[in-house]
Design an enzyme around this catalytic site. Structure first.
Site, PDB file in Angstrom:
ATOM      1  N   HIS A 173       0.936  -1.269   0.172  1.00 26.78           N
ATOM      2  CA  HIS A 173       0.169   0.048  -0.127  1.00 26.78           C
ATOM      3  C   HIS A 173       0.910   1.338   0.045  1.00 26.78           C
ATOM      4  CE1 HIS A 173      -3.525   2.462   0.297  1.00 26.78           C
ATOM      5  NE2 HIS A 173      -4.084   1.893   1.109  1.00 26.78           N
ATOM      6  N   ASP A 231     -10.139  -4.193 -18.134  1.00 26.96           N
ATOM      7  CA  ASP A 231     -10.662  -5.085 -19.054  1.00 26.96           C
ATOM      8  C   ASP A 231      -9.406  -5.493 -19.886  1.00 26.96           C
ATOM      9  OD1 ASP A 231     -11.470  -6.373 -21.626  1.00 26.96           O
ATOM     10  OD2 ASP A 231     -12.767  -4.419 -22.099  1.00 26.96           O
TER      11      ASP A 231
END
Length: 451
Positions: free
Chosen positions: A169, A386
């Site tokens: 993170h 995608d």
């Protein structure tokens, strides 16, 4: 209302030996400092997301192997995002620095004896066999000297696949991670370069000289001097629930709002509800301070704005603070008012003040005791990544960041196809029973006291 996870679903995953995927071309060897937001203690952990894709014959006219496509796209994307292929080191003053070694990120190829359909019509955390779909490679999950990303691509029997990623993170927030994954998607679909080029420039979020804390930061209160009680005992047996809030549930909550709060945001409404129910369920001492930490994407707070393509952490915590008694005895609108003020407090100056506090106080951890941390990812575009197979059936957090303390707000649909938000939450078993009772009072039965 609560959604039932497919907890009985069991399947086998066969994994290949983990490998390192390096940039497809040589990249610069250099040292890059993280920002003073990036390397705070509260961000020194791993976050995970998971994405489920089906094989849609209307989109794919040919059989393509998702593992090969994504591995190649990853190598190409790392040419542009080459710091991800490096390793974190600790510099003077405990400052974290990326050594851009080009070693690569951890990649796992896998196969599962299951179809996407077997996961059910609605996907949401907690996911069955998550540890199999995002395998913890021994000695790979540290903050220092370890791969900064771990990706597992698991083929399914139906021709679909699961893409799971674990991120250090300190390198990026959710927006930065999505930017990286969208770039991978573009490369997988034949692009030569990402449409949004990555921008490092972490010096833009470094402390001022001289440093000056100009705002009040309840999210970083000195825990050593606090008289607040102990946090949730996480060694207790925990119960996990995922709550769905559609238009019906949101309307049921909104009826409690006074006229001047009728137009409050869905985020404010849900957070007020969950904060209140959770505090009652935990049987918090009435005089104890309780707080909500709202993770706020502060990118739009800067003037001039941060460069398009900046993929570091640009998050701050807006804090709503009160006593358990005031939260639970006042109408629900009381909590909404606190949340509105907390969000409005997050300005550019507020973030600059946080950055300076990090240096003055030695990069403290955000306050956990008596806190509820919420992060809204409904607009973070996880569901738009995608790789050539279309948008994912589910794309978003793989689970809670801090079990028992935090919740994500995730866009989803219920079994009827209605759009809404799912919120995973964990509490000790008995507290969860009380939580569900309180939630039913708000959503179904109506209030037994002024709300």
């Amino acid at each position: 209302m609560a959604l039932a996870p497919p907890t009985s679903l069991v399947f086998k995953v066969q994994r290949c030996k983990p490998e390192l995927v390096a940039p497809a071309k040589p990249t610069p060897y250099e040292f890059k400092q993280l920002s003073d937001i990036d390397d705070q203690k509260g961000l020194q952990f791993q976050i995970s997301t998971i994405h489920f894709y089906k094989h849609d014959f209307s989109i794919l006219k040919e059989i393509r192997d998702p593992v090969k496509v994504i591995r190649k796209a990853l190598a190409q994307t790392l040419v542009f995002y080459y710091p991800f292929a490096g390793r974190l080191r600790k510099g003077p003053g405990r400052k974290l620095v990326v050594e851009c070694t080009g070693e690569g990120i951890m990649f796992i190829e896998a196969n599962a004896d299951i179809t996407l359909e077997q996961f059910g019509d609605v996907l949401h955390p907690p996911f069955p066999c998550l540890e199999e779909l995002l395998f913890y490679v021994p000695n790979s999950g540290g903050i220092l000297h370890c791969p900064l990303l771990l990706i597992q691509v698991t083929r399914l029997k139906c021709g679909g696949f699961i893409f799971a990623v674990r991120l250090n993170h300190t390198m990026s927030d959710a927006v930065g991670l999505v930017q990286f994954m969208m770039a991978m998607g573009e490369m997988a679909c034949g692009a030569c370069a990402p449409s949004i080029l990555p921008v490092w420039q972490r010096h833009l979020l470094q402390a001022r000289n001289p440093t000056q804390v100009t705002c009040t930061h309840h999210e970083y209160v000195d825990m050593a001097s606090s008289t607040v009680a102990v946090p949730i005992p996480l060694n207790d047996v925990m119960a996990h629930r995922t709550i769905f809030f559609g238009s019906t549930e949101v309307s049921a909550l909104r009826r409690f709002m006074p006229h001047h709060l009728k137009q409050c945001s869905t985020f404010e409404l849900l957070t007020a509800c969950l904060w209140r129910c959770r505090t009652i369920a935990l049987q918090t001492n009435p005089q104890e301070e309780v707080r909500v930490l709202c993770a706020v994407n502060a990118r739009d707070k800067f003037k001039p704005p941060l460069p398009n393509g900046y993929y570091g952490n640009v998050c701050a915590f807006g804090v709503a603070l009160t006593t358990a008694q005031k939260l639970c005895k006042n109408p629900l609108g009381y909590a909404v008012e606190l949340l509105k003020k907390a969000k409005n407090n997050v300005t550019e100056e507020y973030l600059r003040s946080v950055i300076d506090l990090m240096i003055i106080k030695g990069r403290p951890h955000f306050y956990v005791v008596g806190s509820y941390l919420v992060s809204d990812v409904t607009r973070t575009r996880f569901g738009e990544v995608d790789f050539g197979w279309g948008k994912p059936f589910y794309g978003g957090p793989a689970g809670e960041a801090i079990p028992g303390v935090s919740s994500f707000y995730i866009p989803s649909k219920n079994s009827k196809g209605e759009n809404g938000i799912v919120v995973p939450i964990s509490l000790p078993v008995q507290a969860m029973e009380r939580f569900e009772n309180q939630l039913d009072i708000l959503l179904v039965e109506g209030p037994t006291s002024p709300l």
